[in-house]
Scaffold this motif. Structure first.
Motif, PDB file in Angstrom:
ATOM      1  N   HIS A   1      11.316  -2.521  -4.134  1.00 15.47           N
ATOM      2  CA  HIS A   1      10.087  -2.022  -3.504  1.00 15.47           C
ATOM      3  C   HIS A   1       9.869  -2.670  -2.137  1.00 15.47           C
ATOM      4  N   VAL A   2      10.048  -3.984  -2.111  1.00 16.73           N
ATOM      5  CA  VAL A   2       9.787  -4.715  -0.861  1.00 16.73           C
ATOM      6  C   VAL A   2      10.719  -4.220   0.236  1.00 16.73           C
ATOM      7  N   ARG A   3      12.000  -4.048  -0.121  1.00 19.33           N
ATOM      8  CA  ARG A   3      12.946  -3.600   0.901  1.00 19.33           C
ATOM      9  C   ARG A   3      12.666  -2.165   1.325  1.00 19.33           C
ATOM     10  N   ALA A   4      12.276  -1.332   0.375  1.00 17.64           N
ATOM     11  CA  ALA A   4      11.969   0.063   0.730  1.00 17.64           C
ATOM     12  C   ALA A   4      10.788   0.116   1.697  1.00 17.64           C
ATOM     13  N   ILE A   5       9.754  -0.649   1.406  1.00 22.07           N
ATOM     14  CA  ILE A   5       8.577  -0.640   2.293  1.00 22.07           C
ATOM     15  C   ILE A   5       8.967  -1.164   3.672  1.00 22.07           C
ATOM     16  N   SER A   6       9.782  -2.195   3.663  1.00 26.41           N
ATOM     17  CA  SER A   6      10.257  -2.751   4.932  1.00 26.41           C
ATOM     18  C   SER A   6      11.021  -1.685   5.723  1.00 26.41           C
ATOM     19  N   ALA A   7      11.855  -0.932   5.049  1.00 31.35           N
ATOM     20  CA  ALA A   7      12.633   0.107   5.726  1.00 31.35           C
ATOM     21  C   ALA A   7      11.734   1.241   6.214  1.00 31.35           C
ATOM     22  N   ILE A   8      10.769   1.623   5.402  1.00 32.99           N
ATOM     23  CA  ILE A   8       9.863   2.707   5.817  1.00 32.99           C
ATOM     24  C   ILE A   8       9.116   2.290   7.088  1.00 32.99           C
TER      25      ILE A   8
ATOM     26  N   VAL B   1       0.948   3.477   3.417  1.00 32.93           N
ATOM     27  CA  VAL B   1      -0.044   3.424   2.346  1.00 32.93           C
ATOM     28  C   VAL B   1       0.728   3.369   1.035  1.00 32.93           C
ATOM     29  N   VAL B   2       0.630   2.245   0.340  1.00 31.24           N
ATOM     30  CA  VAL B   2       1.312   2.098  -0.946  1.00 31.24           C
ATOM     31  C   VAL B   2       0.316   2.514  -2.036  1.00 31.24           C
ATOM     32  N   GLY B   3       0.602   3.618  -2.722  1.00 29.13           N
ATOM     33  CA  GLY B   3      -0.299   4.106  -3.767  1.00 29.13           C
ATOM     34  C   GLY B   3       0.064   3.519  -5.117  1.00 29.13           C
ATOM     35  N   VAL B   4      -0.818   2.719  -5.680  1.00 25.53           N
ATOM     36  CA  VAL B   4      -0.575   2.102  -6.988  1.00 25.53           C
ATOM     37  C   VAL B   4      -1.091   3.056  -8.058  1.00 25.53           C
ATOM     38  N   GLY B   5      -0.183   3.856  -8.609  1.00 25.23           N
ATOM     39  CA  GLY B   5      -0.581   4.878  -9.566  1.00 25.23           C
ATOM     40  C   GLY B   5      -0.902   4.328 -10.946  1.00 25.23           C
ATOM     41  N   SER B   6      -1.381   5.197 -11.828  1.00 25.68           N
ATOM     42  CA  SER B   6      -1.755   4.774 -13.184  1.00 25.68           C
ATOM     43  C   SER B   6      -2.673   3.561 -13.107  1.00 25.68           C
ATOM     44  N   ALA B   7      -3.579   3.604 -12.127  1.00 20.10           N
ATOM     45  CA  ALA B   7      -4.392   2.417 -11.835  1.00 20.10           C
ATOM     46  C   ALA B   7      -5.284   2.016 -12.992  1.00 20.10           C
ATOM     47  N   GLN B   8      -5.642   2.968 -13.844  1.00 24.57           N
ATOM     48  CA  GLN B   8      -6.574   2.621 -14.923  1.00 24.57           C
ATOM     49  C   GLN B   8      -5.898   1.970 -16.122  1.00 24.57           C
ATOM     50  N   PHE B   9      -4.570   1.863 -16.115  1.00 17.06           N
ATOM     51  CA  PHE B   9      -3.878   1.351 -17.294  1.00 17.06           C
ATOM     52  C   PHE B   9      -3.469  -0.099 -17.119  1.00 17.06           C
ATOM     53  N   ASN B  10      -3.493  -0.845 -18.205  1.00  9.00           N
ATOM     54  CA  ASN B  10      -3.130  -2.259 -18.178  1.00  9.00           C
ATOM     55  C   ASN B  10      -3.003  -2.781 -19.607  1.00  9.00           C
ATOM     56  N   TYR B  11      -2.326  -3.902 -19.764  1.00 13.44           N
ATOM     57  CA  TYR B  11      -2.119  -4.532 -21.073  1.00 13.44           C
ATOM     58  C   TYR B  11      -1.358  -3.607 -22.025  1.00 13.44           C
ATOM     59  N   LEU B  12      -0.527  -2.699 -21.445  1.00 13.40           N
ATOM     60  CA  LEU B  12       0.287  -1.794 -22.251  1.00 13.40           C
ATOM     61  C   LEU B  12       1.756  -2.111 -22.027  1.00 13.40           C
TER      62      LEU B  12
ATOM     63  N   ALA C   1      -0.521  -6.489   7.851  1.00 12.62           N
ATOM     64  CA  ALA C   1      -1.496  -5.708   8.615  1.00 12.62           C
ATOM     65  C   ALA C   1      -1.059  -4.259   8.765  1.00 12.62           C
ATOM     66  N   ARG C   2       0.194  -3.982   8.442  1.00 17.65           N
ATOM     67  CA  ARG C   2       0.690  -2.602   8.561  1.00 17.65           C
ATOM     68  C   ARG C   2       0.818  -1.910   7.195  1.00 17.65           C
ATOM     69  N   VAL C   3       0.333  -2.592   6.151  1.00 13.67           N
ATOM     70  CA  VAL C   3       0.442  -2.040   4.800  1.00 13.67           C
ATOM     71  C   VAL C   3      -0.951  -1.882   4.185  1.00 13.67           C
ATOM     72  N   VAL C   4      -1.225  -0.726   3.620  1.00 10.23           N
ATOM     73  CA  VAL C   4      -2.493  -0.500   2.912  1.00 10.23           C
ATOM     74  C   VAL C   4      -2.144  -0.224   1.458  1.00 10.23           C
ATOM     75  N   VAL C   5      -2.606  -1.076   0.555  1.00  8.31           N
ATOM     76  CA  VAL C   5      -2.293  -0.882  -0.866  1.00  8.31           C
ATOM     77  C   VAL C   5      -3.516  -0.278  -1.550  1.00  8.31           C
ATOM     78  N   VAL C   6      -3.351   0.915  -2.131  1.00 11.53           N
ATOM     79  CA  VAL C   6      -4.489   1.652  -2.674  1.00 11.53           C
ATOM     80  C   VAL C   6      -4.249   2.004  -4.140  1.00 11.53           C
ATOM     81  N   PRO C   7      -5.107   1.517  -5.042  1.00  9.58           N
ATOM     82  CA  PRO C   7      -4.980   1.930  -6.448  1.00  9.58           C
ATOM     83  C   PRO C   7      -5.442   3.373  -6.606  1.00  9.58           C
ATOM     84  N   ILE C   8      -4.727   4.146  -7.406  1.00 14.31           N
ATOM     85  CA  ILE C   8      -5.086   5.550  -7.636  1.00 14.31           C
ATOM     86  C   ILE C   8      -5.031   5.839  -9.127  1.00 14.31           C
ATOM     87  N   PRO C   9      -6.200   6.036  -9.746  1.00 21.01           N
ATOM     88  CA  PRO C   9      -6.187   6.345 -11.182  1.00 21.01           C
ATOM     89  C   PRO C   9      -5.594   7.734 -11.420  1.00 21.01           C
ATOM     90  N   ASN C  10      -4.854   7.873 -12.517  1.00 26.40           N
ATOM     91  CA  ASN C  10      -4.254   9.168 -12.864  1.00 26.40           C
ATOM     92  C   ASN C  10      -5.322  10.168 -13.274  1.00 26.40           C
TER      93      ASN C  10
END
Lengths: 177, 177, 177, 177, 177, 177
Positions: free
Chosen positions: E16-23, E31-42, E68-77
Motif C-alpha cells: 500500500h505504501v509503495r502504491a501510494i508513493s507511486a501514485i 485520497v485514500v478511502g478506508v472502506g468497510s469503515a463500520q466494521f472492526n473486531y472481526l 500533507a499530500r495524502v487525505v485518508v477518509v473512512p467510508i462506511p459500506n
C-alpha cells in the motif's frame, strides 16, 4: 498526545483555523471530526463531507498549519447518543483529550471518562459558520473576510451561494418528509 | 390475558404506575413498551431506554405492583408506521389488547385488528412527563411530587436536571442536522 | 449489584436458567440481554425477541427464579462493534459486571473497562440452543428434556419445529440477498 | 425516450394527471417516482406508498392515460442527497430526462449531468396536494374537485379525512422523538 | 490532479505504501478511502477505521511519503452499490481518477464515467493484508516484514494477534445472526 | 381482486411471464413485488431494481400480457421478517391473495392471515433465474431461450454477462465485510 476537535464546519472559517493552530501548541496531532457527515445540499448543511475536508485542508494551509499533524475524519451522525460515542471512538485514531465549546458534546465525553477542554475562541461574535451561511444566502460579500482565501475560492467554485439559495426554498428535500 | 401498554416514559410518573396497576386488575400480565428506545440525552428524550426501564421497575415497586407480572420492553422507533406494528409484534411477548390514550397509536392497532382500550387516567392535568421535564428544567422542585420516590432518587443520581439544561441549549445534537 | 448476562436464547434451555439462578446468588439483579433482537423466522434465529422474552420468563418461573430480580431486555445487533457497546449501555439499566462465556463479548467489555466473569456452566455438552434446534429440526423428541417444561409448551404452541423446517429450506429469506 | 417525474403524491390530483399526460406527448414512457415512500399515517404524508401507487393508477385511468406507458416506482428517502441520486438510478428503469418544478431536485440532477425540464403546470394556484390535505383536514368537501373521481373514492374508502385528523393531533408519532 | 485509492487496509502493508508513493508521482494528492469503515473486531476486519487511519499515516511516514499530500477518509459500506458511488463522491474531496486493482470497483467507477487506472503492484504474491492476518493469527512472526515498522508497533500495541485469535473463534459476533 | 406475486427476478424468465399471465386469469390485477430491491451488481443479484422492472415490463409485453393490469413494485429487504410484512403492506396497493412457491414467504403471509396460493409452475426444471445466471456466467448461449427476447436484448445491452463475471470474482463488494 493526540486531541479530538469535532464540528460541522459548514463551512470552515478563520476561527476554526486559529483554534486548530492553538490546539497544536498543546497537542502533537489533532483529529478534526467532521460531524453530520452524511448531510449535504441542505440549508444548515450545504457542503458534502468531502467538500468540507477539502476546504479545511486548504484553509489550514492558508493559516500556516502543518497538515502532517492534522487528521480530518468525517463522522456520520447516529440517532443514539451513546452509540455516537462508540462511533467516534471507532472512526478516529486514539485521542487523549477533546476540545469543544459545545456543552452537550462536553457532557457526553466527560461522562465517558474522556478529558474535555474548551478550545481557544477567536472573535466568536463575528466568526461563525452560521454567520457565513447567512451572508452567503443574502448575497452579502462580507462572508469572504470570515474564511481563509482558499475556502472562499472553493465556495465560489462550488456555487455555494446558489446552492444555499435553492436549499432555502425548502421544498422536497429528499431526506425529509 | 396479556396487555400491551406503550409510552415514552420520559420519565415515568405516578400516573403511569397507577395505570399499570389498574390494567393489572384486568390483565394477567402487562407488557410495557418503552418507545423511542434509541433516543437519549435530548430535551424531549433525556433518559436512555435502560434508565427508563430502571425507573419504571423501581417506581412500580414503590406503587406496590408485582414486578413478576410486568414485562418492560424497549422498542426503537422506525420511520414506516406499518413496519412499526411488525416491530412491536416481534419485540413483545404475544398480547391480546392494547391500552393507550394516544389516538394515533390506537388507530394503527385498530386497523391491524388488535383490540384497543383507553387506560385509566389519573389526575392527568397534573401528572405528565412533559410537566416533569419542564419543572426539572427550570429548577422547580415541584417535579418530585409527580413521580414515585425511587424515580426521584434515580433522576437526581443521574443528574437529570443538568442533563436537561444542557440538552435545552440545543447546540450540535449529534443525531440532528 | 447488578449483572449483565447476554445471549441469543434461541431458545432458552435449562443451562440458561441455572446460570441465571447462580448469578443471582452473587448479584441483586440480572439484566438478561436478548441479542440479535431484530432476527426471527431464520434457521439460526427462529424465534422473535418477544417470544424469547416470553420463554425466558416462563422458564425462569419453572426454575424457581424470582422474576422480580430479572430484567429481560431485547438488544438489536449493530454492525459496528464499538457502537454495540454503546447500544448495550443505553438499552440496559446500569450494571456492574458482565457474565459471559463468549471470548469475543468478554474482550469487548474488558477493553471498555467493565469487569467480566465466566458464568457457571451446567452440563454444557448437552445443554445448548444449537442442540435444541438440531433436535427440533430432525423431529427428535429429545429436545424437550433440554428445556424447562413451559419453554417446551411454548415452542409447540408456536409451531417451532415447523418454523425451523421451513427456514431450513433456505429459500428467499427476505432479509438476505 | 423515457422521462422521470418525481413527487410525493400525497395525494395525486388533477394537476399530476395532466402533467403526466402532457409529458407523454414528448416521451414514450414516464417513470413516476413516488418519493418519501417509507412514510405514512403522518400529517404531511398520510398515505402509504402502495395507496399512492393505487390512486395514481386509477387517477390516470380517469384521465385517459395509457397505463402501459407509465411506470410507478416507490422510492424511499435517504439522508445523503448524493446517495439519493444513486438510489433513484437503481430503482427506476433508465431515463433520459427529468421533469420537475422543484429547484432542489433540478439542481441535484443537473449537477449529475441529467437533462432537467419543467413539467407543464395546470392551475397550480388551486391544484396542490397541500391544498387537498388542508381541505380534507377541516372537513371542506371542496377537495373532491381537485382530484380525479377514483382518487376521491379511494380516499374515502381509506378513511383519509379521519387519518389526517388523528395525525394532526401530533402525539407520539412512532417515528419521531 | 487528485486521485482516489480505495481499500480496506486490514492492515496497511508495504505494498500500500509503495502504491501510494507511486501514485503521488502522477497526482498532486491522493485520497485514500478506508472502506468497510463500520466494521472492526472481526476476523476479516480486525481493526477500527480509526486504527487503520493511524496505521496508514505512520506507515506512510515510514515510507517517506509527504502526509500533507495524502487525505485518508473512512467510508462506511452501503448495501446498494449505486448508492455507494454517491457515498464515495460525498465523503471524498473531488477526484479526477481512481486507482484500483479490483475489477468490481473498476466497473462501478467506469460506468459512472470516472477514469480508472491500475495502481502499481509491488511484490503482490507476498504483500497482502490477507497474508498479514493469516500469519498474525497463527503466531508466525513473518508478518512483521510485510508492514512498515510503525504499523508493526501499533498492531502489537493494540493486541492485534489476540484480537484476531478471539475473532477466529467466530462465536456470537454481535453484528451477525 | 388483486394478487401479490413476490420474487427477485434476477432476471425475469418465461416461467415468470407465464405465471403472471395465469394469475391474471384469476385476478383483476397483479402486484409484482421485486424483492431485494436494494441489491445490484452482485453474483446473486446482478441487476438493479429498475433494470428488473424494465425487463419485467418488456418481457410481459413479449408474452402478450396487458401491462395496464400489472403493477411492478420494488421492495427493499429488511432484517426483521415481521417488519418485512409491514413493509410489503405499505409498498403495495392492497391485495387479497399472495401467489408464491416459496414455503418461507407462504408461512409469513399465512400467519398474518393473508390467503396464499401456489402460482402455476411452467417447466420449472429448466426455467429458473439461477439457471439463467449460471449459463450467462459461463458464456453458454443457452440462456437466451429461457427468457423473452426483450429480456435477452436488455441483458446484452447492459453487459449482463460481463457484470456477472466481474461479480463472480467476489473481491471487495462494497456492501460486505
Amino acid at each position: 498526545m493526540r486531541a479530538f476537535f469535532p464540528g460541522r464546519f459548514q463551512p470552515p472559517h478563520w476561527g476554526h483555523v486559529r483554534a486548530i493552530s492553538a490546539i497544536l501548541q498543546e497537542a502533537d496531532e489533532v483529529v478534526v471530526g467532521v460531524g453530520s457527515a452524511q448531510f449535504n445540499y441542505l440549508l444548515k448543511d450545504p457542503f458534502t463531507a468531502g467538500e468540507r475536508i477539502w476546504m479545511l485542508r486548504e484553509g489550514l494551509r492558508d493559516g500556516g498549519v502543518d497538515l502532517a499533524r492534522v487528521v480530518v475524519v468525517p463522522i456520520p451522525n447516529v440517532e443514539n447518543n451513546l452509540e455516537w460515542l462508540g462511533r467516534v471512538k471507532s472512526y478516529a485514531p486514539p485521542f487523549d483529550v477533546v476540545y469543544t465549546g459545545n456543552p452537550f458534546v462536553a457532557l457526553l465525553f466527560r461522562e465517558a471518562g474522556v478529558p474535555v477542554k474548551q478550545q481557544p475562541l477567536f472573535d466568536r461574535g463575528r466568526l461563525s459558520s452560521t454567520k457565513v451561511r447567512e451572508l452567503l444566502l443574502r448575497g452579502d460579500p462580507g462572508w469572504e473576510e470570515l474564511v481563509p482565501p482558499s475556502v472562499a475560492r472553493i465556495i465560489k467554485q462550488l456555487g455555494g451561494a446558489e446552492r444555499l439559495r435553492i436549499a432555502a426554498q425548502g421544498e422536497a428535500e429528499p431526506h425529509r418528509w
